[in-house]
Design an enzyme around this catalytic site. Structure first.
Site, PDB file in Angstrom:
ATOM      1  N   HIS A 113       2.588   2.659  -1.414  1.00 26.12           N
ATOM      2  CA  HIS A 113       1.504   1.903  -0.768  1.00 26.12           C
ATOM      3  C   HIS A 113       1.521   0.452  -1.232  1.00 26.12           C
ATOM      4  CE1 HIS A 113      -3.062   1.054  -0.393  1.00 26.12           C
ATOM      5  NE2 HIS A 113      -2.452   0.745   0.726  1.00 26.12           N
TER       6      HIS A 113
ATOM      7  N   GLU B 172       1.469   1.093  -5.104  1.00 25.67           N
ATOM      8  CA  GLU B 172       1.051   2.389  -5.637  1.00 25.67           C
ATOM      9  C   GLU B 172       2.139   3.404  -5.286  1.00 25.67           C
ATOM     10  OE1 GLU B 172      -3.803   2.244  -5.566  1.00 25.67           O
ATOM     11  OE2 GLU B 172      -2.813   2.776  -3.692  1.00 25.67           O
TER      12      GLU B 172
ATOM     13  N   SER C 239      -2.442   3.907   3.804  1.00 25.61           N
ATOM     14  CA  SER C 239      -3.436   3.505   2.814  1.00 25.61           C
ATOM     15  C   SER C 239      -4.592   4.490   2.761  1.00 25.61           C
ATOM     16  CB  SER C 239      -3.957   2.092   3.111  1.00 25.61           C
ATOM     17  OG  SER C 239      -4.394   2.013   4.424  1.00 25.61           O
TER      18      SER C 239
ATOM     19  N   ASN D  72      -7.966   1.266  -3.778  1.00 25.47           N
ATOM     20  CA  ASN D  72      -9.068   1.317  -2.811  1.00 25.47           C
ATOM     21  C   ASN D  72     -10.222   2.199  -3.302  1.00 25.47           C
ATOM     22  OD1 ASN D  72      -7.966  -0.494  -1.071  1.00 25.47           O
ATOM     23  ND2 ASN D  72      -6.984   1.045   0.221  1.00 25.47           N
TER      24      ASN D  72
END
Ligand code: NAI
Length: 504
Positions: free
Chosen positions: A142, A154, A121, A192
């Protein structure tokens, strides 16, 4: 590279690996599981079997289907047992050296066509791939925790990843029933990265003494339709995780002010106030429940004449109707009497500047946030010299119909305005950097962060010109480049075109 994927390997069967194994078997793939810890694989199998047993009990599927899925999961005691896998996903410890060493070993074992995927991540996919002889077959996949419930993955090609590998990884994600968000290999990838504004701006508002964390949470939940406030979220994730993510992304972007963390979290982390898991964070927890203070009650106050600034005509009209509905006297005219409660409707400006700019007496001024309208929790903002009697009158007036009201200290922009403007701005800059397509940005943020809209759609909802005004005023008042508007936002707001239009 074009061989269909029928068998996958999962290395590391902790929280993430077991979730990926579950959805892979549910999609009909054979899954080989490997972990360096002795009982980790059997624990993961037991965990997944329990979920499937519950699925049978709740009649979501038959026992025969559960048995079939169970038979697809198989332990690989050695890495060599992964030889027949078409794709291997690693979900081991988050260390670049460990992931590189594992991929180097796997290169010796796997067939030519096999794909190496990482669930990292926070590390660079390109850097992990750089240790491989054939970096073109390495990709980031991800997933989010808990994997079966978070329906997004992702897909992150590294700089040298073969496009066929990217397509195969995307097709796999879709086969799992997940939304596949293709993003570039940038710090925080897409989700994120887009999540940087919510917590950091809330912390900044808290550190400026604008109001307390409970009020910030209430305002963002009730006015902004966020599932939970930023401090509830920080407590849920735990500061041991969030603080280092905030610092890591900030430094990976070479101290980008938009991502600047707050000294508040490091200090609270040092004190052991991690959040829910340590029993106390921003909130205190009693039997797992946050202890919340009572909502402040509205003071009883005598009605006074009300004068409303005409700067925002729509807001002026809505406020005038509300004052009339409450049965309070409305002052007409361009200037207020010296007995009036003066209502201001600033965007990205504090009560002090807004009052002085309009040549009003700041002692008689109270500002109201009109960004989300009047049909939700209302936020009032005083200047440092607003008289208590004026503040209390405004509080009583806006509570007359039972709507909750929060009163905050002066701030360059209210809580909702600041947090929303920062979210939209970060999202716009992600689009500017071509990290992902605008539609992907919005959907990925809805699914990955649970926001009511993706950042670009949020900008459209509140009005991109209004968001631009908030940021420009914040920048002018604070001089902090954190608030500089993204060119993507500025151009589209000025041109009057939607934020999700990609063009040169
Ligand atoms: P975890 O600590 O729950 O599980 C990791 C597992 O990997 C453990 O069972 C451990 O024994 C095993 N392991 C460690 N080194 C190994 C090696 N060299 N070979 C084989 N097995 C090894 O960790 P978690 O939370 O499942 O995270 C795994 C990866 O997924 C990390 O890269 C993490 O950053 C990433 N990730 C985690 C998310 C989360 O919310 N927990 C979300 C998205 C990604």
């Amino acid at each position: 590279m074009s061989k269909p994927i029928t068998t996958i390997g999962i290395i590391g069967t902790g929280a993430m690996g077991r979730g990926i194994a579950q959805i892979a078997a549910e999609a009909g793939l054979r899954v080989k599981l490997h972990d360096t810890r002795e009982d980790a694989v059997s624990e993961a199998q037991t965990f997944i079997n329990k979920i499937w047993t519950r699925g049978v009990e709740k009649q979501r599927f038959s026992q025969a289907r559960a048995d079939e899925m169970i038979s697809l999961l198989e332990e690989a005691r050695t890495l060599e047992a992964m030889a027949e896998c078409d794709l291997v996903i690693e979900a081991i410890v988050e260390r670049v050296d460990a992931k590189q060493a594992l991929f180097k070993q796997l290169e010796q074992i796997l067939a030519e066509h096999a794909i190496l995927a990482t669930n990292t991540s926070s590390l660079s996919v390109t850097e992990i791939a750089s240790a491989c002889t054939r970096p073109e077959r390495v990709i980031g996949l991800h997933f989010f925790n808990p994997v079966p419930l978070m329906k997004i993955v992702e897909v992150i090609p590294g700089v040298k990843t073969n496009p066929e590998v990217t397509e195969a990884a995307e097709a796999l994600g879709q086969r799992f029933g997940h939304f596949t968000a293709r993003t570039t290999d940038t710090p925080g990838f897409l989700v994120n990265h887009a999540g940087r504004a919510f917590g950091t701006e809330a912390l900044r508002i808290l550190s400026e003494g604008v109001t307390d964390h409970v009020t910030i949470d209430r305002l963002l939940k009730d006015q902004g339709d966020f599932r939970m406030g930023p401090f509830t979220l920080l407590d849920l994730t735990g500061l041991d995780v969030s603080h280092s993510v905030m610092e890591s992304i900030y430094h990976q972007y070479y101290q980008e002010p938009r991502f600047r963390p707050s000294p508040l979290t490091g200090q609270r982390l040092a004190a052991g106030l991690l959040g829910r898991k340590s029993g106390e964070g921003f909130y205190r927890y009693d039997n797992g429940q946050a202890v919340l203070p009572e909502e402040p009650t509205a003071p009883s106050a005598k009605p006074m004449p009300v004068w409303i600034s005409a700067e925002d005509t729509n807001a002026n009209r809505a406020l005038a109707s509300m004052v009339e509905a409450a049965g309070w006297e409305l002052e007409a005219g361009n200037t207020p009497s010296d007995k009036a409660l003066c209502l201001l409707t600033p965007y990205g400006e504090d009560t002090t500047d807004c009052a002085l700019r309009q040549q009003l007496n700041p002692a008689r001024c109270v500002a109201i946030d009109m960004l989300a309208g009047l049909n939700k929790r209302r936020c009032l903002m005083t200047s440092p010299v607003t008289l208590a009697v004026v503040r209390d009158a405004a509080h009583a007036l806006f509570s007359h119909d039972g709507m909750p009201v929060s009163v905050i200290n002066d701030s360059t922009g209210f809580v909702l305005q600041r947090v929303v403007a920062c979210i939209v701005n970060v999202g716009a800059d992600i689009a500017q950097q071509r990290v992902a397509e605008p539609v992907i940005i919005d959907r990925a943020v809805e699914l990955g962060l649970g926001y009511p809209w993706g950042p670009l759609a949020m900008g459209e909802h509140y009005g991109s010109q209004r968001i631009l005004t908030i940021l420009e005023n914040l920048l002018a008042a604070t001089g902090d480049p954190r608030y500089r508007p993204s060119p993507w936002l500025r151009r589209r707001a000025r041109l009057g075109i939607p934020l999700n239009v990609t063009s040169a």
